[in-house]
Design a protein around this motif. Structure first.
Motif, mmCIF file in Angstrom:
data_model
loop_
_atom_site.group_PDB
_atom_site.id
_atom_site.type_symbol
_atom_site.label_atom_id
_atom_site.label_comp_id
_atom_site.label_asym_id
_atom_site.label_seq_id
_atom_site.Cartn_x
_atom_site.Cartn_y
_atom_site.Cartn_z
ATOM 1 N N ALA A 95 -9.034 -112.822 -6.568
ATOM 2 C CA ALA A 95 -7.810 -112.457 -6.071
ATOM 3 C C ALA A 95 -6.849 -113.269 -5.569
ATOM 4 O O ALA A 95 -6.166 -112.781 -4.943
ATOM 5 N N TYR A 119 -4.734 -115.240 -7.199
ATOM 6 C CA TYR A 119 -3.424 -114.441 -7.285
ATOM 7 C C TYR A 119 -2.793 -114.166 -6.245
ATOM 8 O O TYR A 119 -1.255 -113.720 -6.478
ATOM 9 N N VAL A 135 -5.247 -106.132 -3.381
ATOM 10 C CA VAL A 135 -6.084 -107.680 -3.427
ATOM 11 C C VAL A 135 -7.245 -107.738 -1.694
ATOM 12 O O VAL A 135 -7.960 -108.012 -2.114
ATOM 13 N N ALA A 173 -10.451 -106.400 -3.728
ATOM 14 C CA ALA A 173 -10.677 -107.260 -4.409
ATOM 15 C C ALA A 173 -11.984 -107.563 -4.454
ATOM 16 O O ALA A 173 -11.429 -108.426 -3.022
#
Length: 229
Positions: free
Chosen positions: A63, A66, A86, A89
């Motif tokens: 995460a 990302y 986010v 996560a």
């Protein structure tokens, strides 16, 4: 020493160089939630994303990778849903996200300075060993923002001056205050590359160009980078 700018025939301000060196030192150190190695890795992933390289990481949660890539290449489409996804996560929290954003902002800003000069980016710093302090400010409060913010009493000693006379700083100043070190760090980066927080309140900060000229350049850069603040 880092940031020597050998061969650059331009008058680069000492405050600019000092802020860049401080940023590299800050990135290399353990923070409140990430180790020095992880913070350098955040900068590495961000640098790769700027070159549209989709790289993975053995140090960071999926995460986190990302989020870094989204922040660098698709920031115009950030929204509260992205933030909520986010921070919920595995391996992520609000605090870890805020510290991650600070590292991305500083490393990317300095890389873009180099790109504007037409030179290669500065090699990333060697990480400093140690563990994060894992200290969350007791006065952090959820306001009209995605992450909680910290009032002036919760900042590090001497940093309350950056909020001016206000209990809560302007959002652009306090946005990353959940990790209080970020307030001074962001101030020094801004002072080195744009204006100090105090100069932002001045109609003419007495630079080589006028305030309207400074803001014209800043507006053009913001438009090109799709800044939507």
């Amino acid at each position: 020493m880092a940031f020597e700018y050998a061969g650059i025939d331009l008058p680069i301000r000492e405050k600019t160089i000092a802020s860049q060196r401080m940023s590299w030192e800050m990135i290399a150190r353990p923070g409140r939630w990430w180790t020095g190695a992880e913070r350098v890795e955040i900068a590495r992933i961000g640098r790769a994303a700027r070159e549209l390289e989709a790289v993975g990481s053995e140090l960071l949660p999926e995460a986190a990778v990302y989020a870094i890539q989204k922040l660098v290449v698709d920031n115009a489409n950030l929204n509260r849903e992205f933030y909520a996804e986010v921070v919920a996560a595995e391996g992520m929290t609000e605090d870890r996200y805020v510290e991650l954003v600070a590292v991305v902002v500083h490393s990317l800003s300095i890389d873009e300075f180099h790109r504007a000069l037409g030179i290669e980016p500065e090699p990333l710093p060697e990480p400093i060993a140690g563990e994060p302090s894992r200290q969350r400010p007791a006065l952090a409060e959820q306001r009209d923002s995605w992450p909680p913010l910290v009032p002036r009493q919760g900042l590090n000693r001497g940093d309350d001056v950056f909020y001016g006379p206000l209990e809560w700083g302007a959002n652009v100043i306090s946005a990353l205050s959940l990790v209080p070190e970020n307030v001074r760090w962001l101030h020094d980066l801004s002072e080195g590359h744009y204006l100090s927080f105090a100069e932002m309140r001045q109609p003419d900060p007495l630079r080589a160009i006028s305030r309207p000229q400074i803001e014209l350049i800043a507006s053009r850069v913001s438009a090109l980078n799709e800044c939507f603040y």
